[in-house]
Scaffold this motif. Sequence first.
Motif, PDB file in Angstrom:
ATOM      1  N   GLY A   1       1.689  20.159   7.547  1.00  0.00           N
ATOM      2  CA  GLY A   1       1.385  21.396   8.254  1.00  0.00           C
ATOM      3  C   GLY A   1       1.083  21.154   9.715  1.00  0.00           C
ATOM      4  N   ARG A   2       0.778  22.239  10.415  1.00  0.00           N
ATOM      5  CA  ARG A   2       0.460  22.167  11.837  1.00  0.00           C
ATOM      6  C   ARG A   2      -0.976  21.716  12.036  1.00  0.00           C
ATOM      7  N   VAL A   3      -1.177  20.897  13.039  1.00  0.00           N
ATOM      8  CA  VAL A   3      -2.516  20.528  13.459  1.00  0.00           C
ATOM      9  C   VAL A   3      -2.591  20.735  14.969  1.00  0.00           C
ATOM     10  N   THR A   4      -3.795  21.020  15.449  1.00  0.00           N
ATOM     11  CA  THR A   4      -4.010  21.108  16.891  1.00  0.00           C
ATOM     12  C   THR A   4      -4.571  19.786  17.366  1.00  0.00           C
ATOM     13  N   LEU A   5      -3.863  19.161  18.302  1.00  0.00           N
ATOM     14  CA  LEU A   5      -4.298  17.872  18.837  1.00  0.00           C
ATOM     15  C   LEU A   5      -5.314  18.126  19.946  1.00  0.00           C
ATOM     16  N   VAL A   6      -6.496  17.562  19.770  1.00  0.00           N
ATOM     17  CA  VAL A   6      -7.531  17.683  20.801  1.00  0.00           C
ATOM     18  C   VAL A   6      -8.045  16.280  21.094  1.00  0.00           C
ATOM     19  N   PRO A   7      -7.247  15.494  21.835  1.00  0.00           N
ATOM     20  CA  PRO A   7      -7.695  14.143  22.168  1.00  0.00           C
ATOM     21  C   PRO A   7      -8.884  14.185  23.124  1.00  0.00           C
ATOM     22  N   GLY A   8      -9.462  13.021  23.338  1.00  0.00           N
ATOM     23  CA  GLY A   8     -10.480  12.903  24.367  1.00  0.00           C
ATOM     24  C   GLY A   8      -9.839  12.924  25.742  1.00  0.00           C
ATOM     25  N   PRO A   9     -10.572  12.480  26.762  1.00  0.00           N
ATOM     26  CA  PRO A   9     -10.007  12.447  28.115  1.00  0.00           C
ATOM     27  C   PRO A   9      -8.761  11.578  28.226  1.00  0.00           C
ATOM     28  N   VAL A  10      -8.624  10.591  27.311  1.00  0.00           N
ATOM     29  CA  VAL A  10      -7.433   9.745  27.280  1.00  0.00           C
ATOM     30  C   VAL A  10      -6.767   9.922  25.919  1.00  0.00           C
ATOM     31  N   ALA A  11      -5.580  10.484  25.920  1.00  0.00           N
ATOM     32  CA  ALA A  11      -4.825  10.667  24.684  1.00  0.00           C
ATOM     33  C   ALA A  11      -4.062   9.384  24.374  1.00  0.00           C
ATOM     34  N   ARG A  12      -4.075   8.992  23.094  1.00  0.00           N
ATOM     35  CA  ARG A  12      -3.475   7.715  22.697  1.00  0.00           C
ATOM     36  C   ARG A  12      -2.277   7.950  21.786  1.00  0.00           C
ATOM     37  N   ILE A  13      -1.147   7.333  22.132  1.00  0.00           N
ATOM     38  CA  ILE A  13       0.081   7.527  21.369  1.00  0.00           C
ATOM     39  C   ILE A  13       0.847   6.217  21.248  1.00  0.00           C
ATOM     40  N   TYR A  14       1.370   5.973  20.058  1.00  0.00           N
ATOM     41  CA  TYR A  14       2.227   4.810  19.803  1.00  0.00           C
ATOM     42  C   TYR A  14       3.557   5.327  19.284  1.00  0.00           C
ATOM     43  N   VAL A  15       4.639   4.912  19.932  1.00  0.00           N
ATOM     44  CA  VAL A  15       5.981   5.302  19.508  1.00  0.00           C
ATOM     45  C   VAL A  15       6.794   4.045  19.237  1.00  0.00           C
ATOM     46  N   CYS A  16       7.396   3.988  18.066  1.00  0.00           N
ATOM     47  CA  CYS A  16       8.170   2.802  17.688  1.00  0.00           C
ATOM     48  C   CYS A  16       9.435   2.706  18.531  1.00  0.00           C
ATOM     49  N   GLY A  17       9.689   1.497  19.028  1.00  0.00           N
ATOM     50  CA  GLY A  17      10.791   1.278  19.951  1.00  0.00           C
ATOM     51  C   GLY A  17      12.056   0.789  19.267  1.00  0.00           C
ATOM     52  N   ILE A  18      12.981   0.338  20.073  1.00  0.00           N
ATOM     53  CA  ILE A  18      14.305  -0.042  19.593  1.00  0.00           C
ATOM     54  C   ILE A  18      14.319  -1.459  19.033  1.00  0.00           C
ATOM     55  N   THR A  19      15.295  -1.717  18.185  1.00  0.00           N
ATOM     56  CA  THR A  19      15.745  -3.071  17.893  1.00  0.00           C
ATOM     57  C   THR A  19      16.952  -3.286  18.792  1.00  0.00           C
ATOM     58  N   PRO A  20      16.864  -4.159  19.777  1.00  0.00           N
ATOM     59  CA  PRO A  20      17.825  -4.138  20.887  1.00  0.00           C
ATOM     60  C   PRO A  20      19.138  -4.882  20.607  1.00  0.00           C
ATOM     61  N   TYR A  21      19.969  -4.238  19.777  1.00  0.00           N
ATOM     62  CA  TYR A  21      21.312  -4.792  19.616  1.00  0.00           C
ATOM     63  C   TYR A  21      22.396  -3.752  19.871  1.00  0.00           C
ATOM     64  N   ASP A  22      22.014  -2.513  20.138  1.00  0.00           N
ATOM     65  CA  ASP A  22      22.930  -1.443  20.518  1.00  0.00           C
ATOM     66  C   ASP A  22      22.090  -0.322  21.103  1.00  0.00           C
ATOM     67  N   ALA A  23      21.956  -0.270  22.407  1.00  0.00           N
ATOM     68  CA  ALA A  23      21.075   0.725  23.007  1.00  0.00           C
ATOM     69  C   ALA A  23      21.838   1.427  24.129  1.00  0.00           C
ATOM     70  N   THR A  24      21.536   2.634  24.451  1.00  0.00           N
ATOM     71  CA  THR A  24      20.684   3.619  23.816  1.00  0.00           C
ATOM     72  C   THR A  24      21.584   4.729  23.329  1.00  0.00           C
ATOM     73  N   HIS A  25      21.594   5.039  22.036  1.00  0.00           N
ATOM     74  CA  HIS A  25      22.455   6.124  21.579  1.00  0.00           C
ATOM     75  C   HIS A  25      21.688   7.449  21.583  1.00  0.00           C
ATOM     76  N   MET A  26      22.416   8.536  21.286  1.00  0.00           N
ATOM     77  CA  MET A  26      21.834   9.867  21.408  1.00  0.00           C
ATOM     78  C   MET A  26      20.656  10.072  20.457  1.00  0.00           C
ATOM     79  N   GLY A  27      20.692   9.424  19.290  1.00  0.00           N
ATOM     80  CA  GLY A  27      19.560   9.522  18.382  1.00  0.00           C
ATOM     81  C   GLY A  27      18.295   8.926  18.976  1.00  0.00           C
ATOM     82  N   HIS A  28      18.430   7.761  19.631  1.00  0.00           N
ATOM     83  CA  HIS A  28      17.289   7.185  20.340  1.00  0.00           C
ATOM     84  C   HIS A  28      16.757   8.180  21.378  1.00  0.00           C
ATOM     85  N   ALA A  29      17.676   8.695  22.188  1.00  0.00           N
ATOM     86  CA  ALA A  29      17.264   9.562  23.294  1.00  0.00           C
ATOM     87  C   ALA A  29      16.545  10.800  22.780  1.00  0.00           C
ATOM     88  N   ALA A  30      17.005  11.370  21.659  1.00  0.00           N
ATOM     89  CA  ALA A  30      16.351  12.554  21.108  1.00  0.00           C
ATOM     90  C   ALA A  30      14.921  12.231  20.688  1.00  0.00           C
TER      91      ALA A  30
END
Length: 409
Positions: A28-57
């Motif tokens: 479901g939906r949640v409202t994000l209310v981080p502190g003064p510094v919002a923390r985010i981790y996004v999984c990156g590429i395995t670099p053997y074919d970069a960057t396709h449209m799926g990555h970019a999206a």
Amino acid sequence: MHAWPASEVPALPGSGRDLRIHDTATGGRVTLVPGPVARIYVCGITPYDATHMGHAATYNAFDLVQRVWLDTKRQVHYVQNVTDIDDPLLERAVRDGEDWTALAERETTLFREDMTALRMLPPQHYVGAVESIPKIVPLVERLLSAGAAYELEGDIYFSVAADPSFGAVSGLDAEAMRLLSAERGGDPDRPGKKNPLDPMLWMSARPGEPSWDGASLGPGRPGWHIECVAIALDHLGMGFDVQGGGSDLVFPHHEMGASHAQALTGEHPFAKTYVHAGMVALDGEKMSKSRGNLVFISQLRRDGVDPAAIRLALLAHHYRADWEWTDAVLTEAVERLARWRAAVSRPDGPSADALVEEVREALADDLDAPRALAAIDRWAAAQTAGGGTDEGAPGLVSRTADALLGVAL
């Protein structure tokens, strides 16, 4: 490892809204209310074919998250990894007769160039798996000592039974997990495992493959999930605001990563919110390296496509939707970019104060970028019709498109 240069984010009048977003773990939906510094981790590429449209999206979705947070006057602490050692990378290097390190470096460099062109905001920490091995090894040793991991023919596996919350991220049943594990890099049929779903933490050295000193673990290399856990814990700690990636990472990657971290720390949750972007298809099939049906950002750029048009093509689809790349999608984006640029090039126009709030509200509502685009479309249409004498309006629209959507007009 270094990231890419940051484009300037213009300041807008007023302040943005807190982000309401779909959380995979709760459904479901949640409202994000981080502190003064919002923390985010996004999984990156395995670099053997970069960057396709799926990555970019995918990276476009989490760029929007950052922009919404920045508009609320928060700082953003963004971390992204590079899986610069993994089976697919080694297999591609063997196939092409290329050194795996050279392949990884070349494709990572290309990824940086594409992200720069698309005006994706860079992470503060851009970290490779290889450079993280000294931090990964002690974590595996701790899991072994705690009885949360075990040895099998020299390899070290995590026991999913060690985390009482295992399954809470994906909500899948055991059979669905087993099928996805087999499809996405796991080995559920290996004899001797305590549970077919148990993922590898440390792979002992194989002949002809690179390996590193694993201290008490022996020579080898890390498993996939523990890599991201080590990087996230080092730079963000437990309970960070958003764990992000494509929807194909829900299981096993994000499920296993959460369990690793929770077993290590005894704390819950690893991430407060799990956010996943949809898949992009081509010719009716999900765009993926294994299928080879890829549309590369770098090739579009070489063909003379304006990166801002590529970005608009991505923004035309809701981030959680699965959609298909076609020539018509690109044509529509190119035409939209031309209309917007023509509209903001005039010396005055209709007031844009309400437009800023429309775009803010659309993005705060689960990153509804298509609704944000429609709002600017309406302003551009009114501008073309000759309505308005506000000398500041074109500049404000231009800054709004840049600050909140990453589109430079």
